[in-house]
Design an enzyme around this catalytic site. Structure first.
Site, mmCIF file in Angstrom:
data_model
loop_
_atom_site.group_PDB
_atom_site.id
_atom_site.type_symbol
_atom_site.label_atom_id
_atom_site.label_comp_id
_atom_site.label_asym_id
_atom_site.label_seq_id
_atom_site.Cartn_x
_atom_site.Cartn_y
_atom_site.Cartn_z
ATOM 1 N N ARG A 145 -3.408 -6.665 -10.860
ATOM 2 C CA ARG A 145 -3.062 -5.237 -10.787
ATOM 3 C C ARG A 145 -1.559 -5.014 -10.634
ATOM 4 O O ARG A 145 -1.076 -3.892 -10.861
ATOM 5 C CB ARG A 145 -3.878 -4.553 -9.680
ATOM 6 C CG ARG A 145 -5.365 -4.459 -10.032
ATOM 7 C CD ARG A 145 -6.162 -3.817 -8.916
ATOM 8 N NE ARG A 145 -6.129 -4.568 -7.692
ATOM 9 C CZ ARG A 145 -6.950 -5.585 -7.399
ATOM 10 N NH1 ARG A 145 -7.878 -5.963 -8.265
ATOM 11 N NH2 ARG A 145 -6.857 -6.220 -6.251
ATOM 12 N N GLU A 151 -7.962 -16.569 4.390
ATOM 13 C CA GLU A 151 -8.838 -16.547 5.560
ATOM 14 C C GLU A 151 -9.841 -17.713 5.476
ATOM 15 O O GLU A 151 -10.076 -18.424 6.437
ATOM 16 C CB GLU A 151 -9.568 -15.198 5.582
ATOM 17 C CG GLU A 151 -10.150 -14.865 6.929
ATOM 18 C CD GLU A 151 -10.868 -13.525 6.867
ATOM 19 O OE1 GLU A 151 -10.609 -12.753 5.928
ATOM 20 O OE2 GLU A 151 -11.692 -13.287 7.761
HETATM 21 P P1 AMP Z 1 -2.626 -9.983 0.931
HETATM 22 O O1 AMP Z 1 -2.198 -11.292 0.352
HETATM 23 O O2 AMP Z 1 -3.541 -10.125 2.121
HETATM 24 O O3 AMP Z 1 -1.449 -9.075 1.216
HETATM 25 O O4 AMP Z 1 -3.539 -9.267 -0.148
HETATM 26 C C1 AMP Z 1 -2.959 -8.598 -1.210
HETATM 27 C C2 AMP Z 1 -3.667 -8.882 -2.508
HETATM 28 O O5 AMP Z 1 -5.071 -8.760 -2.384
HETATM 29 C C3 AMP Z 1 -3.238 -7.874 -3.548
HETATM 30 O O6 AMP Z 1 -3.098 -8.535 -4.788
HETATM 31 C C4 AMP Z 1 -4.348 -6.845 -3.565
HETATM 32 O O7 AMP Z 1 -4.629 -6.432 -4.880
HETATM 33 C C5 AMP Z 1 -5.555 -7.557 -2.958
HETATM 34 N N1 AMP Z 1 -6.190 -6.792 -1.866
HETATM 35 C C6 AMP Z 1 -6.265 -7.170 -0.561
HETATM 36 N N2 AMP Z 1 -6.934 -6.277 0.171
HETATM 37 C C7 AMP Z 1 -7.302 -5.290 -0.667
HETATM 38 C C8 AMP Z 1 -8.000 -4.029 -0.516
HETATM 39 N N3 AMP Z 1 -8.469 -3.624 0.681
HETATM 40 N N4 AMP Z 1 -8.161 -3.259 -1.595
HETATM 41 C C9 AMP Z 1 -7.691 -3.642 -2.806
HETATM 42 N N5 AMP Z 1 -7.025 -4.799 -3.021
HETATM 43 C C10 AMP Z 1 -6.825 -5.620 -1.976
#
Ligand code: AMP
Length: 176
Positions: A62, A99
């Protein structure tokens, strides 16, 4: 209505996706509203236009959507970061913990040139692990991370903390 409100009114919350307890922020309805999607591109480009940026790195998948649109507006190259095994030419790779288990992302070795100032873009900042992985790939390629750009920031997860070490600007269009 202001842009932030239009985005919040249009993003779709999908509870328990991809697993119980997660509320997934589905951005696909934004893409069905052509004017809104164009206004989002405009807002990103408007924010970053005064920063010295040589390239934008977008994170699969995305992060490709407005990452590339913004790159075109700012007149700089777009460089994809993808999950391991998807990019065909020589790559740098970076492995990081999730996780449960781990993930690995890659960038083409010739995507970033040494010394380039690079903006990282993704749709959403959660814990920050994915954005950090992209930043580490940029460093491996000899680039300098000048900023992080997100459509959505989940502020309660405090992902911004993990980006502090890069000493660069973090901007999100909306925060929850
Ligand atoms: P993080 O590495 O934990 O910051 O997760 C970010 C990545 O996971 C991004 O590429 C987001 O598209 C996806 N992501 C994580 N949590 C969500 C959520 N609640 N809704 C949509 N996409 C998420």
């Amino acid at each position: 209505m202001d842009l932030q409100q239009r985005i919040k009114d249009t993003i779709r919350d999908v509870p328990d996706f991809p697993k119980p307890g997660i509320v997934f922020k589905d951005i696909t309805p934004l893409l069905q509203d052509v004017k809104l999607s164009a206004d989002i591109t405009e807002a990103f480009a408007d924010y970053w236009k005064s920063f010295p940026i040589d390239a934008i790195v977008g994170i699969e998948s995305r992060g490709f959507i407005w990452g590339n649109a913004m790159a075109q507006k700012l007149g700089v190259p777009f460089v994809p970061v993808r999950k391991k095994g998807k990019l065909p030419a020589d790559t740098f790779s970076y492995k990081y913990d999730l996780e449960y288990g781990s993930a690995e992302v890659e960038i083409h070795k010739d995507g970033i040139k040494a010394g380039q100032k690079v903006l990282v873009h993704d749709d959403l900042l959660a814990t920050g692990g994915t954005a950090v992985a992209a930043a580490e790939l940029i460093k491996k390629a000899g680039g300098e991370v000048v900023g992080f750009s997100f459509l959505v920031e989940l502020g309660f997860l405090n992902g911004i903390e993990s980006l502090k070490g890069y000493n660069s600007k973090v901007h999100s269009l909306i925060t929850y």
